[in-house]
Motif scaffolding. Structure first.
Motif, PDB file in Angstrom:
ATOM      1  N   LEU A 113      37.430  51.757  15.625  1.00 25.24           N
ATOM      2  CA  LEU A 113      36.242  50.897  15.562  1.00 25.24           C
ATOM      3  C   LEU A 113      35.187  51.474  16.494  1.00 25.24           C
ATOM      4  O   LEU A 113      35.507  51.868  17.613  1.00 25.24           O
ATOM      5  CB  LEU A 113      36.580  49.464  16.013  1.00 25.24           C
ATOM      6  N   PRO A 114      33.928  51.521  16.075  1.00 26.61           N
ATOM      7  CA  PRO A 114      32.905  52.132  16.928  1.00 26.61           C
ATOM      8  C   PRO A 114      32.526  51.253  18.113  1.00 26.61           C
ATOM      9  O   PRO A 114      32.555  50.027  18.038  1.00 26.61           O
ATOM     10  CB  PRO A 114      31.716  52.292  15.978  1.00 26.61           C
ATOM     11  N   LEU A 115      32.185  51.921  19.196  1.00 29.29           N
ATOM     12  CA  LEU A 115      31.567  51.248  20.327  1.00 29.29           C
ATOM     13  C   LEU A 115      30.060  51.425  20.206  1.00 29.29           C
ATOM     14  O   LEU A 115      29.585  52.470  19.766  1.00 29.29           O
ATOM     15  CB  LEU A 115      32.041  51.861  21.653  1.00 29.29           C
ATOM     16  N   ARG A 116      29.313  50.396  20.620  1.00 29.99           N
ATOM     17  CA  ARG A 116      27.853  50.411  20.539  1.00 29.99           C
ATOM     18  C   ARG A 116      27.253  50.128  21.914  1.00 29.99           C
ATOM     19  O   ARG A 116      27.959  49.765  22.845  1.00 29.99           O
ATOM     20  CB  ARG A 116      27.379  49.365  19.528  1.00 29.99           C
ATOM     21  N   PHE A 117      25.934  50.273  21.993  1.00 31.88           N
ATOM     22  CA  PHE A 117      25.225  50.055  23.242  1.00 31.88           C
ATOM     23  C   PHE A 117      25.600  48.715  23.874  1.00 31.88           C
ATOM     24  O   PHE A 117      25.658  47.694  23.202  1.00 31.88           O
ATOM     25  CB  PHE A 117      23.716  50.106  23.010  1.00 31.88           C
ATOM     26  N   ASP A 118      25.873  48.763  25.161  1.00 33.15           N
ATOM     27  CA  ASP A 118      26.144  47.595  25.996  1.00 33.15           C
ATOM     28  C   ASP A 118      27.518  46.963  25.753  1.00 33.15           C
ATOM     29  O   ASP A 118      27.837  45.944  26.363  1.00 33.15           O
ATOM     30  CB  ASP A 118      25.039  46.547  25.833  1.00 33.15           C
ATOM     31  N   ASP A 119      28.325  47.542  24.853  1.00 33.86           N
ATOM     32  CA  ASP A 119      29.691  47.034  24.669  1.00 33.86           C
ATOM     33  C   ASP A 119      30.486  47.243  25.954  1.00 33.86           C
ATOM     34  O   ASP A 119      30.416  48.300  26.580  1.00 33.86           O
ATOM     35  CB  ASP A 119      30.426  47.771  23.536  1.00 33.86           C
ATOM     36  N   THR A 120      31.243  46.245  26.318  1.00 37.54           N
ATOM     37  CA  THR A 120      32.199  46.364  27.411  1.00 37.54           C
ATOM     38  C   THR A 120      33.544  46.739  26.785  1.00 37.54           C
ATOM     39  O   THR A 120      33.911  46.219  25.738  1.00 37.54           O
ATOM     40  CB  THR A 120      32.311  45.032  28.171  1.00 37.54           C
ATOM     41  N   PHE A 121      34.259  47.665  27.432  1.00 34.46           N
ATOM     42  CA  PHE A 121      35.550  48.083  26.905  1.00 34.46           C
ATOM     43  C   PHE A 121      36.477  48.430  28.057  1.00 34.46           C
ATOM     44  O   PHE A 121      36.043  48.649  29.185  1.00 34.46           O
ATOM     45  CB  PHE A 121      35.403  49.271  25.947  1.00 34.46           C
ATOM     46  N   ILE A 122      37.752  48.445  27.759  1.00 33.66           N
ATOM     47  CA  ILE A 122      38.773  48.858  28.721  1.00 33.66           C
ATOM     48  C   ILE A 122      39.395  50.147  28.215  1.00 33.66           C
ATOM     49  O   ILE A 122      39.805  50.238  27.056  1.00 33.66           O
ATOM     50  CB  ILE A 122      39.853  47.770  28.897  1.00 33.66           C
ATOM     51  N   CYS A 123      39.435  51.128  29.085  1.00 37.00           N
ATOM     52  CA  CYS A 123      40.106  52.389  28.759  1.00 37.00           C
ATOM     53  C   CYS A 123      41.376  52.455  29.586  1.00 37.00           C
ATOM     54  O   CYS A 123      41.342  52.309  30.811  1.00 37.00           O
ATOM     55  CB  CYS A 123      39.200  53.582  29.061  1.00 37.00           C
ATOM     56  N   ARG A 124      42.503  52.640  28.914  1.00 33.29           N
ATOM     57  CA  ARG A 124      43.810  52.733  29.571  1.00 33.29           C
ATOM     58  C   ARG A 124      44.337  54.160  29.440  1.00 33.29           C
ATOM     59  O   ARG A 124      44.356  54.732  28.352  1.00 33.29           O
ATOM     60  CB  ARG A 124      44.798  51.768  28.950  1.00 33.29           C
ATOM     61  N   ALA A 125      44.811  54.697  30.550  1.00 35.74           N
ATOM     62  CA  ALA A 125      45.513  55.979  30.566  1.00 35.74           C
ATOM     63  C   ALA A 125      46.955  55.700  30.953  1.00 35.74           C
ATOM     64  O   ALA A 125      47.206  54.987  31.928  1.00 35.74           O
ATOM     65  CB  ALA A 125      44.879  56.930  31.578  1.00 35.74           C
ATOM     66  N   THR A 126      47.891  56.250  30.195  1.00 36.05           N
ATOM     67  CA  THR A 126      49.317  56.076  30.473  1.00 36.05           C
ATOM     68  C   THR A 126      49.994  57.438  30.477  1.00 36.05           C
ATOM     69  O   THR A 126      49.893  58.184  29.492  1.00 36.05           O
ATOM     70  CB  THR A 126      49.975  55.176  29.409  1.00 36.05           C
ATOM     71  N   ALA A 127      50.659  57.771  31.570  1.00 33.74           N
ATOM     72  CA  ALA A 127      51.408  59.026  31.640  1.00 33.74           C
ATOM     73  C   ALA A 127      52.615  58.941  30.715  1.00 33.74           C
ATOM     74  O   ALA A 127      53.333  57.934  30.712  1.00 33.74           O
ATOM     75  CB  ALA A 127      51.855  59.287  33.069  1.00 33.74           C
ATOM     76  N   THR A 128      52.829  59.968  29.919  1.00 31.53           N
ATOM     77  CA  THR A 128      53.981  59.998  29.012  1.00 31.53           C
ATOM     78  C   THR A 128      54.951  61.137  29.335  1.00 31.53           C
ATOM     79  O   THR A 128      56.083  61.115  28.889  1.00 31.53           O
ATOM     80  CB  THR A 128      53.532  60.109  27.541  1.00 31.53           C
ATOM     81  N   GLU A 129      54.467  62.118  30.092  1.00 26.81           N
ATOM     82  CA  GLU A 129      55.324  63.237  30.480  1.00 26.81           C
ATOM     83  C   GLU A 129      54.715  63.903  31.701  1.00 26.81           C
ATOM     84  O   GLU A 129      53.493  63.975  31.818  1.00 26.81           O
ATOM     85  CB  GLU A 129      55.428  64.256  29.343  1.00 26.81           C
ATOM     86  N   ALA A 130      55.543  64.402  32.594  1.00 27.75           N
ATOM     87  CA  ALA A 130      55.029  65.124  33.754  1.00 27.75           C
ATOM     88  C   ALA A 130      56.071  66.084  34.319  1.00 27.75           C
ATOM     89  O   ALA A 130      56.217  66.224  35.519  1.00 27.75           O
ATOM     90  CB  ALA A 130      54.557  64.154  34.830  1.00 27.75           C
ATOM     91  N   ARG A 131      56.802  66.717  33.447  1.00 24.32           N
ATOM     92  CA  ARG A 131      57.795  67.684  33.919  1.00 24.32           C
ATOM     93  C   ARG A 131      57.321  69.121  33.679  1.00 24.32           C
ATOM     94  O   ARG A 131      57.223  69.901  34.607  1.00 24.32           O
ATOM     95  CB  ARG A 131      59.140  67.444  33.234  1.00 24.32           C
ATOM     96  N   TYR A 132      57.036  69.478  32.438  1.00 27.94           N
ATOM     97  CA  TYR A 132      56.575  70.824  32.098  1.00 27.94           C
ATOM     98  C   TYR A 132      55.070  70.862  31.855  1.00 27.94           C
ATOM     99  O   TYR A 132      54.447  71.912  31.911  1.00 27.94           O
ATOM    100  CB  TYR A 132      57.309  71.340  30.862  1.00 27.94           C
ATOM    101  N   LYS A 133      54.521  69.716  31.568  1.00 31.91           N
ATOM    102  CA  LYS A 133      53.087  69.517  31.390  1.00 31.91           C
ATOM    103  C   LYS A 133      52.820  68.064  31.750  1.00 31.91           C
ATOM    104  O   LYS A 133      53.746  67.252  31.826  1.00 31.91           O
ATOM    105  CB  LYS A 133      52.671  69.790  29.940  1.00 31.91           C
ATOM    106  N   ILE A 134      51.565  67.749  31.976  1.00 33.79           N
ATOM    107  CA  ILE A 134      51.183  66.353  32.184  1.00 33.79           C
ATOM    108  C   ILE A 134      50.596  65.870  30.869  1.00 33.79           C
ATOM    109  O   ILE A 134      49.609  66.436  30.382  1.00 33.79           O
ATOM    110  CB  ILE A 134      50.150  66.204  33.317  1.00 33.79           C
ATOM    111  N   ALA A 135      51.226  64.881  30.272  1.00 31.91           N
ATOM    112  CA  ALA A 135      50.742  64.325  29.003  1.00 31.91           C
ATOM    113  C   ALA A 135      50.372  62.869  29.223  1.00 31.91           C
ATOM    114  O   ALA A 135      51.061  62.141  29.954  1.00 31.91           O
ATOM    115  CB  ALA A 135      51.817  64.447  27.923  1.00 31.91           C
ATOM    116  N   MET A 136      49.282  62.476  28.591  1.00 32.11           N
ATOM    117  CA  MET A 136      48.818  61.095  28.698  1.00 32.11           C
ATOM    118  C   MET A 136      48.391  60.575  27.341  1.00 32.11           C
ATOM    119  O   MET A 136      47.889  61.325  26.510  1.00 32.11           O
ATOM    120  CB  MET A 136      47.615  60.983  29.644  1.00 32.11           C
ATOM    121  N   ASP A 137      48.606  59.272  27.169  1.00 31.83           N
ATOM    122  CA  ASP A 137      48.051  58.549  26.026  1.00 31.83           C
ATOM    123  C   ASP A 137      46.867  57.745  26.533  1.00 31.83           C
ATOM    124  O   ASP A 137      46.879  57.251  27.668  1.00 31.83           O
ATOM    125  CB  ASP A 137      49.086  57.585  25.428  1.00 31.83           C
TER     126      ASP A 137
END
Length: 135
Positions: free
Chosen positions: A68-92
């Motif tokens: 869904l598109p975000l538009r001017f002045d929209d408030t949103f929450i961005c979540r980062a979640t670590a999914t791996e951190a052994r051989y590479k750092i991966a995030m969703d």
């Protein structure tokens, strides 16, 4: 448990494209704000690794799914979640509207450890980062 971080943001006018929605490349900027918020929240200072260990963590893969598109002045929450951190750092990543919970965007990112000055790929993420991210 894998580390996660939420940040609430608001779409500024200069992030829009001619169709008056957020230009697709700006989603990666939002992901980066959440990524570095996550690192900071668990005590990981990537700039400190550059200075003390001559190690950098470049992004090697990223993807985004626009829902869904975000538009001017929209408030949103961005979540980062670590999914791996052994051989590479991966995030969703997930961007959602705080009032309705609707998912607007999903993404993924990967980074590796590289030793300077020779740009040598390290085949393991430093163990203190792995522990901090809970992976």
């Amino acid at each position: 448990m894998a580390a996660s971080y939420d940040i609430q943001m608001k779409v500024p006018f200069h992030d829009l494209d001619p169709m008056q929605v957020v230009w697709h490349g700006n989603y990666f900027k939002y992901f980066d704000v959440a990524r570095f918020g996550l690192f900071e929240s668990v005590g990981v200072d990537l700039y400190g690794y550059l200075k003390s260990r001559q190690m950098v963590f470049p992004i090697t893969r990223s993807s985004v799914k626009h829902i869904l598109p975000l538009r001017f002045d929209d408030t949103f929450i961005c979540r980062a979640t670590a999914t791996e951190a052994r051989y590479k750092i991966a995030m969703d990543f997930e961007i959602r509207r705080p009032d309705t919970g609707e998912i607007c965007t999903r993404g993924k990112g990967e980074q590796v450890a590289v030793k300077l000055p020779d740009m040598t790929l390290e085949f393991e993420i430093p163990p203190e980062i792995t522990r901090a991210l809970g992976c």
